[in-house]
Each structure stands twice: as C-alpha cells, then as structure tokens.
Design a protein around this motif. Structure first.
Motif, short mmCIF file in Angstrom:
data_model
loop_
_atom_site.label_atom_id
_atom_site.label_comp_id
_atom_site.label_asym_id
_atom_site.label_seq_id
_atom_site.Cartn_x
_atom_site.Cartn_y
_atom_site.Cartn_z
N GLU A 106 0.83 -1.21 0.00
CA GLU A 106 0.00 0.00 0.00
C GLU A 106 0.86 1.26 0.00
OE1 GLU A 106 -0.47 -2.63 1.76
OE2 GLU A 106 -2.58 -3.23 1.77
N THR A 107 2.02 1.19 0.65
CA THR A 107 2.93 2.34 0.66
C THR A 107 3.43 2.65 -0.75
OG1 THR A 107 3.66 1.87 2.91
CG2 THR A 107 5.09 3.26 1.58
N LEU A 108 3.75 1.61 -1.52
CA LEU A 108 4.19 1.81 -2.89
C LEU A 108 3.09 2.42 -3.74
CD1 LEU A 108 6.17 -1.53 -3.38
CD2 LEU A 108 7.13 0.76 -3.07
N THR A 109 1.84 1.98 -3.49
CA THR A 109 0.70 2.59 -4.18
C THR A 109 0.58 4.06 -3.81
OG1 THR A 109 -0.49 0.48 -4.17
CG2 THR A 109 -1.80 2.47 -4.53
N LEU A 110 0.74 4.35 -2.52
CA LEU A 110 0.67 5.73 -2.04
C LEU A 110 1.71 6.61 -2.73
CD1 LEU A 110 -0.29 7.82 0.26
CD2 LEU A 110 1.67 6.96 1.54
N LEU A 111 2.97 6.15 -2.77
CA LEU A 111 4.05 6.97 -3.29
C LEU A 111 4.04 7.07 -4.80
CD1 LEU A 111 6.91 5.82 -0.88
CD2 LEU A 111 5.64 7.98 -0.83
N SER A 112 3.47 6.08 -5.48
CA SER A 112 3.44 6.13 -6.95
C SER A 112 2.18 6.82 -7.46
CB SER A 112 3.52 4.71 -7.53
OG SER A 112 2.40 3.92 -7.12
N LEU A 113 1.22 7.13 -6.57
CA LEU A 113 -0.05 7.71 -7.00
C LEU A 113 0.11 9.03 -7.74
CD1 LEU A 113 -3.10 7.19 -6.93
CD2 LEU A 113 -3.20 8.54 -4.82
N PRO A 114 0.95 9.99 -7.27
CA PRO A 114 1.08 11.24 -8.03
C PRO A 114 1.52 11.01 -9.47
CG PRO A 114 2.00 11.50 -5.84
CD PRO A 114 1.71 10.04 -6.01
N GLN A 115 2.47 10.11 -9.67
CA GLN A 115 2.95 9.83 -11.03
C GLN A 115 1.85 9.20 -11.87
OE1 GLN A 115 6.16 7.03 -11.20
NE2 GLN A 115 5.95 6.72 -13.37
N VAL A 116 1.11 8.26 -11.28
CA VAL A 116 0.04 7.59 -12.00
C VAL A 116 -1.05 8.57 -12.39
CG1 VAL A 116 -1.78 5.84 -11.80
CG2 VAL A 116 0.52 5.36 -10.92
N THR A 117 -1.40 9.47 -11.47
CA THR A 117 -2.47 10.42 -11.77
C THR A 117 -2.06 11.42 -12.85
OG1 THR A 117 -1.74 11.77 -9.89
CG2 THR A 117 -3.56 10.26 -9.51
N GLN A 118 -0.78 11.81 -12.86
CA GLN A 118 -0.30 12.69 -13.93
C GLN A 118 -0.49 12.03 -15.28
OE1 GLN A 118 3.75 14.04 -13.28
NE2 GLN A 118 3.38 14.22 -11.09
N TRP A 119 -0.11 10.75 -15.37
CA TRP A 119 -0.26 10.01 -16.63
C TRP A 119 -1.72 9.86 -16.99
CZ3 TRP A 119 -2.93 5.85 -18.29
CH2 TRP A 119 -2.57 5.29 -19.52
N TRP A 120 -2.55 9.54 -15.98
CA TRP A 120 -3.96 9.28 -16.23
C TRP A 120 -4.66 10.51 -16.76
CZ3 TRP A 120 -8.82 10.83 -14.61
CH2 TRP A 120 -9.86 9.95 -14.87
N LEU A 121 -4.41 11.66 -16.15
CA LEU A 121 -5.07 12.89 -16.57
C LEU A 121 -4.65 13.26 -17.99
CD1 LEU A 121 -7.00 15.12 -15.68
CD2 LEU A 121 -5.02 16.44 -14.93
#
Length: 409
Positions: A152-167
C-alpha cells in the motif's frame, strides 16, 4: 516520476521535515512512528503523526482516542487517523457526488452507491491530500507518516505519477472542451461531469506538489521497519529496490523487536531463535549498508502509552535527533561519456532477469518485477537514443547516444 533535479524548490513555504515509516505488516511500524513523533515533540519540534493504514492502531500505541482530524495528544504532539469516507466528503466532494449520481442513475441503491463511490486509490489519495493541507498550512516542524504495509505504501508513493499520466492520457483533448461537454451533460442528465473534472484537476495539482516534496531527500526520508526474520527481510529488500526505482530517499533501517542475547539463558526455549536472529542481523548489515541500522530491543511487554514509547525512542535513536537526515546519497544521476550520456539509477537487490528498460518518446520506462516507473527525460535527451542498459554493482547504467537523424540535420 519527473526527472530529479538538484535545484528542485519546494512548492511550499517553510516545508517541514517528513518521515515516512513502512515495512511488512506486523513489524511494529506504528510503534516506531509513534515513538519517533513523541521523541521529536519532546525535543521541542511541533509534530504531527498521521496514520495512513486503514487498519489503524496509532490510537492504541499512543493510548489516546483519535479522530479523522488532527488533535493534540500532548505538548507539541498532534495525531490523526485518516478516515476514507470523512476524507471523501472533505477533499473529493464533487467526485463523490459524480459517482453517487452515476450509480443512482443506473439504479444502484443508496448504501451500495456509497460503497462503490470509494474508488481504488482514494484512500492513498486522501492521505496525500491531508499531507498537502498540512504542508500548505505550514503549522508543523515535523510530519511523521505511519504508513500502511509495503504494498500500500508503494501505491501511495506512486499515486502522483500515475495520476499525472492518467489525466494526460484519459483527457488528451482540450480542457475547455471537457468542461463544455461536462456542463452539457450536467444540464441534460444531472451528472456533474464538469464539476468532477475541475476537482480532479485541482487534486492532481496538489498531488504533484506533494510528490515534489516527498522526492526531496533533504526534506523527506523513508525509514524501513523490519524484524530479524527471513520473510520480513526479503520484503524489505524488495521495498528498498522499488523505493529507489521511484526516486525516494531511504535514510535508515529500523530493526524492531530484537531479543537481547544477554537476557536469554543457555539451553532456553529461545536459544535457537537467538542464533538465527544473530545470523539475520548480520545479513541485514550486509544487505543494507551504507544505510544506518537502528536496533530496537524487545521490551518483553506490549508497547503502548507515553512511558513505553519513550523507552523505544531512547533505544532507537540514542544520542541522535529523530529529525536528522541519516543518509542522503543520490540514487539517480546523469554523467557525460564522450558524445553520449549515461543515466545511473541505484537498484539494490534487483535481479537482471526481473529488469526491463526501454525508451518511450521523452520517457524512460524501467520495470523491476511487477513495479514500473516512468522517468521524464531532460529535453536535451530528445535528440538521443537509448542504446544500452546494464546492471552492475546494484546500479542500472542506461546509455544514450546521439540520434543519427538529428545529427545529420
């Protein structure tokens, strides 16, 4: 992640120190995080300890009732347990309304719609939004994050990068077109698509600002908590590799619940455990050097309340201050090599057979086992092509040579 820069400036004024504790579930992350926060507060640092683990135990460790908003536990020490549904109402209001309207429009009953509106990643996103609020208000000297278990920590820390790509990829057309279309949808169907999109934009901007702070080793340090046991050490190794992959700074390893050898008599029930513990401690020293290794002895009793947390904090840090940066060496750098450039990324414990590297436009995609990170390359490397990627002595070396077509123009 965005390509690191040595001159990155924090998007917040008076950025506080951030410590994030992670590790396999059951290793004592919450105890170590609470003991750290309490020790820092007693040193005079106004401290917030924030629990991001859905299975909260921070209140138990502090022996103090907590809620979804920060509250003072003792002089200079504040604590908060993030609640997803409370956070949705505060930070994701329009998105929540959007999802509820869609589900009700499809005939889903109210209770089921409330549950379905909590999309995957919202809990991790909520934690980052609370962190962004604390950073923006600049009211603390130190923020301690009691993180969920490693995955879950890895999900937390990678979320900003993932959301940038997603948007960027989910809505590649003009923002004004999305808002105009969304306004029409809201007027004809009642679904607040435009409001939801506007809120997503604001949220993603906040996540990007938080990611900049989290990826700055001088500000944010991750501390790996483990026990001297085989499976725990293996998971910690993987976590360390992935954290380096995402560009986050790990400044120390905390080995919790070490059984004091001088208190175990010969031929006792624990003699075999002590022997294996001795071997695992040596393995931890070898595996994680040059990171500082902080040992916390087993107290022989359950740890909760200020007195026992103080004992943990004393043995964990001794004469050090918990707010100090214990290790800050770079894990990613670029150097010139003739007419080429070599990107070097530290990947401790990565195996060559688990590694995949390729260039995709202006991005470098690095995958280790089931974890992937996209690095946005500097503009000048748009005229270079990746020609080689090798793993040597825990460093990934990616070579970029001039693009023949660019050179001929």
């Amino acid at each position: 992640m965005l390509f690191p820069s040595s001159d990155n400036e924090s998007p917040f004024e008076d950025t506080p120190r951030i410590l994030l504790f992670t590790g396999k579930g059951g290793t004592g992350k919450t105890t170590c995080a609470a003991a750290t926060a309490q020790r820092a507060a007693r040193e005079g640092h106004k401290t917030l300890v924030l629990s991001s683990d859905p299975a909260h135990s921070l209140a138990d460790a502090l022996d103090h009732e907590l809620g979804p908003e920060a509250q003072e536990v003792s002089d200079g020490l504040f604590a908060q347990e993030v609640d997803l549904y409370y956070s949705m109402e505060k930070h994701w209001g329009n998105m929540r309304d959007l999802m509820l309207t869609v589900f009700r429009w499809q005939g889903v009953d109210q209770i089921a719609a409330e549950e379905l509106a909590a999309l995957p990643g919202m809990n991790e996103g909520s934690v980052l939004l609370w962190l962004e609020e604390a950073l923006r208000e600049a009211d603390y000297d130190l923020i301690v994050v009691d993180s969920a278990p490693t995955g879950e920590t890895l999900t937390l820390l990678s979320l900003p990068q993932v959301t940038q790509w997603w948007l960027a990829n989910a809505f590649p057309f003009q923002k004004t077109a999305v808002k105009s279309l969304g306004f029409g949808v809201r007027k004809t169907t009642g679904i607040p698509l435009d409001k939801g999109y506007e809120e997503l934009e604001v949220i993603f901007e906040k996540l990007e600002r938080v990611q900049t702070v989290l990826a700055t080793p001088a500000t944010t340090s991750i501390r790996l908590v483990m026990n001297p046991e085989k499976m725990v050490i293996e998971e910690a190794r993987r976590a360390y590799t992935y954290l380096q992959l995402y560009g986050y700074g790990v400044d120390s390893v905390i080995v919790n619940r070490v059984l004091p050898e001088d208190q175990v008599p010969d031929n006792s029930f624990f003699e075999g455990y002590v022997q294996s513990q001795r071997e695992y401690l040596a393995e931890i020293e070898r595996s994680f050097q040059p990171l500082p290794i902080l040992q916390v002895p087993h107290l022989g009793e359950e740890v909760f309340g200020s007195e026992r947390l103080a004992r943990i904090g004393e043995t964990m840090y001794a004469d050090r201050s918990p707010v100090d940066v214990f290790y800050d060496a770079s894990t990613l750098k670029v150097r010139e090599d003739g007419d080429a450039y070599v990107l070097e990324l530290r990947l401790s414990f990565a195996a060559p057979e688990d590694l995949s590297v390729h260039q995709l436009g202006d991005q470098l995609v690095v995958q280790v086992a089931n974890q992937r990170s996209n690095y946005i390359l500097p503009n000048f490397l748009n005229y270079y092509t990746m020609t080689e990627a090798t793993l040597q002595d825990e460093w990934l070396h990616v070579r970029f040579t001039p693009d023949p077509e660019s050179s001929s123009n």
